[in-house]
Design a protein around this motif. Structure first.
Motif, PDB file in Angstrom:
ATOM      1  N   PHE A  13      -0.743   0.523   8.483  1.00  0.00           N
ATOM      2  CA  PHE A  13      -1.500  -0.644   8.924  1.00  0.00           C
ATOM      3  C   PHE A  13      -2.931  -0.317   9.350  1.00  0.00           C
ATOM      4  O   PHE A  13      -3.823  -1.152   9.212  1.00  0.00           O
ATOM      5  CB  PHE A  13      -0.766  -1.341  10.077  1.00  0.00           C
ATOM      6  N   SER A  14      -3.152   0.860   9.882  1.00  0.00           N
ATOM      7  CA  SER A  14      -4.488   1.190  10.386  1.00  0.00           C
ATOM      8  C   SER A  14      -5.434   1.704   9.303  1.00  0.00           C
ATOM      9  O   SER A  14      -6.654   1.556   9.404  1.00  0.00           O
ATOM     10  CB  SER A  14      -4.392   2.239  11.502  1.00  0.00           C
ATOM     11  N   HIS A  15      -4.868   2.299   8.244  1.00  0.00           N
ATOM     12  CA  HIS A  15      -5.744   2.895   7.225  1.00  0.00           C
ATOM     13  C   HIS A  15      -5.443   2.388   5.810  1.00  0.00           C
ATOM     14  O   HIS A  15      -6.354   1.940   5.105  1.00  0.00           O
ATOM     15  CB  HIS A  15      -5.626   4.416   7.251  1.00  0.00           C
ATOM     16  N   TYR A  16      -4.182   2.456   5.402  1.00  0.00           N
ATOM     17  CA  TYR A  16      -3.848   2.183   4.007  1.00  0.00           C
ATOM     18  C   TYR A  16      -4.175   0.745   3.598  1.00  0.00           C
ATOM     19  O   TYR A  16      -4.897   0.522   2.616  1.00  0.00           O
ATOM     20  CB  TYR A  16      -2.368   2.477   3.765  1.00  0.00           C
ATOM     21  N   LEU A  17      -3.648  -0.245   4.346  1.00  0.00           N
ATOM     22  CA  LEU A  17      -3.863  -1.641   3.950  1.00  0.00           C
ATOM     23  C   LEU A  17      -5.326  -2.079   4.075  1.00  0.00           C
ATOM     24  O   LEU A  17      -5.878  -2.647   3.123  1.00  0.00           O
ATOM     25  CB  LEU A  17      -2.955  -2.569   4.769  1.00  0.00           C
ATOM     26  N   PRO A  18      -5.980  -1.834   5.218  1.00  0.00           N
ATOM     27  CA  PRO A  18      -7.361  -2.329   5.330  1.00  0.00           C
ATOM     28  C   PRO A  18      -8.389  -1.496   4.568  1.00  0.00           C
ATOM     29  O   PRO A  18      -9.368  -2.036   4.054  1.00  0.00           O
ATOM     30  CB  PRO A  18      -7.628  -2.275   6.836  1.00  0.00           C
ATOM     31  N   ILE A  28      -2.735  -8.733   6.095  1.00  0.00           N
ATOM     32  CA  ILE A  28      -2.235  -7.630   6.921  1.00  0.00           C
ATOM     33  C   ILE A  28      -1.368  -8.161   8.057  1.00  0.00           C
ATOM     34  O   ILE A  28      -0.303  -7.603   8.362  1.00  0.00           O
ATOM     35  CB  ILE A  28      -3.406  -6.797   7.478  1.00  0.00           C
ATOM     36  N   LEU A  29      -1.780  -9.243   8.672  1.00  0.00           N
ATOM     37  CA  LEU A  29      -0.992  -9.822   9.757  1.00  0.00           C
ATOM     38  C   LEU A  29       0.335 -10.370   9.246  1.00  0.00           C
ATOM     39  O   LEU A  29       1.360 -10.303   9.939  1.00  0.00           O
ATOM     40  CB  LEU A  29      -1.795 -10.924  10.450  1.00  0.00           C
ATOM     41  N   ALA A  30       0.339 -10.933   8.037  1.00  0.00           N
ATOM     42  CA  ALA A  30       1.593 -11.429   7.455  1.00  0.00           C
ATOM     43  C   ALA A  30       2.553 -10.271   7.191  1.00  0.00           C
ATOM     44  O   ALA A  30       3.760 -10.366   7.455  1.00  0.00           O
ATOM     45  CB  ALA A  30       1.304 -12.192   6.170  1.00  0.00           C
TER      46      ALA A  30
END
Length: 338
Positions: A13-18, A28-30
């Motif tokens: 969540f902190s690196h890969y998705l954004p 990301i929140l979903a």
């Protein structure tokens, strides 16, 4: 060796998705919500705390039971189930890349099929219904100019509710060739020309716009002078939809996305090419836009009118005379007399 799932989730969540995937904050929140639900479910059935969960704890069987729980216990639709599953698959695809030892377990989860969903026809408003919503705005009320501008902009652009909520003052060009710039899904920018009526409504609203903080750049503000949220826009749309229903009882309950469908249908009826409507709506796949052709009954009637109907006999079909019916019942009558 067991692998704590928390370390993978933080990096995911902190690196890969954004950063690597470049997904929007809404996506990301979903995904976050789906993963939170899964972790809480796994912790409950395993009688562990979430912090004690390992990747090995969340296997194919656990995920399938979680999906069944969503539908049976939480009464989620198949579409919601599929959305949660897509987020889970994405997480375990990431884990398999980070730790190849877990690839078989991750592949089993990734192989879980999506559930077939029921095909639903979309709803949209007729021209008179959309006009009734706009007429329902009291322009002399405290937020009348804002609400009129917001509804007109929704209808003018066919934008998603998140796109409208995210509009900044510098996204508007209200002089000369009037237009608005929107940030669409996938961080894609789209620009739309504006009707003169929309431009006038926006100018009237901006004159009275009163932000709580002087550096607030969002166009639409709530009653407290803060940027309006997606939920605030949904509330306003529903409010004016209900007011319009007082004059047109047949109107459905209106949502912002229904106004998006309405814009698409009205553009189609105006004779615009389906490809141009697809670009207008920001659809990646034109097949998504074809649904509007499917549901437009007015266009289907026009197509049928252009087709010459076959000839059919106009003679009245033979009908059994009443006397034959009476004779058929004669046996019953005779039995009754006996």
């Amino acid at each position: 060796m067991n692998y704590p799932i928390g370390s993978f989730i933080k990096k995911y969540f902190s690196h890969y998705l954004p950063t690597q995937k470049g997904l929007s904050s809404n996506t990301i929140l979903a995904y976050r919500d789906a993963v939170k639900l899964l972790l809480c479910y796994a912790a409950d059935i395993l009688n562990k705390s979430v912090a004690e969960l390992y990747v090995e704890d969340i296997n194919e069987s656990c995920v399938l039971k979680f999906l069944d729980c969503l539908e049976m216990t939480k009464k989620c639709s198949s579409r919601t189930r599929n959305a949660r599953l897509a987020a889970i698959k994405s997480l375990f695809a990431f884990i398999s890349r980070e730790e190849p030892v877990l690839i078989i377990q991750c592949q089993q989860i990734q192989s879980i099929p999506l559930k077939r969903t029921k095909y639903r026809l979309i709803q949209y408003l007729e021209e008179k219904e959309m006009q009734a919503m706009l007429n329902a705005v009291d322009i002399n009320s405290s937020n009348g100019t804002r609400d009129q501008a917001l509804l007109l902009l929704l209808y003018n652009t066919g934008a998603r509710v998140s796109e409208i909520a995210g509009i900044k003052l510098n996204d508007l060009q209200l002089n000369g060739s009037a237009q608005v710039k929107l940030m669409a899904k996938g961080k894609k920018e789209r620009s739309f020309p504006l009707w003169p009526e929309t431009v006038l409504a926006l100018k009237n609203y901006i004159k009275t716009r009163s932000p709580k903080h002087i550096n607030t750049n969002s166009v639409f503000l709530n009653s407290n002078g803060l940027p309006v949220s997606r939920f605030g826009i949904r509330y306003l749309v529903r409010k004016y939809g209900l007011l319009a229903q007082e004059k047109l009882p047949s109107m459905p309950v209106v949502t912002p996305h229904m106004i998006r469908h309405t814009t698409a249908m009205h553009l189609l009826r105006a004779g615009n090419d389906i490809n141009m409507i697809s670009y207008w709506l920001g659809h990646v796949d034109i097949n998504t836009t074809h649904i509007y052709v499917e549901i437009d009954m007015e266009m289907k009637r026009k197509m049928l009118d252009n087709l010459e109907s076959p000839s059919a006999s106009a003679e009245t079909p033979w009908q059994k005379p009443d006397i034959l019916d009476w004779l058929d019942q004669l046996k019953n009558r005779l039995n009754y007399v006996e």
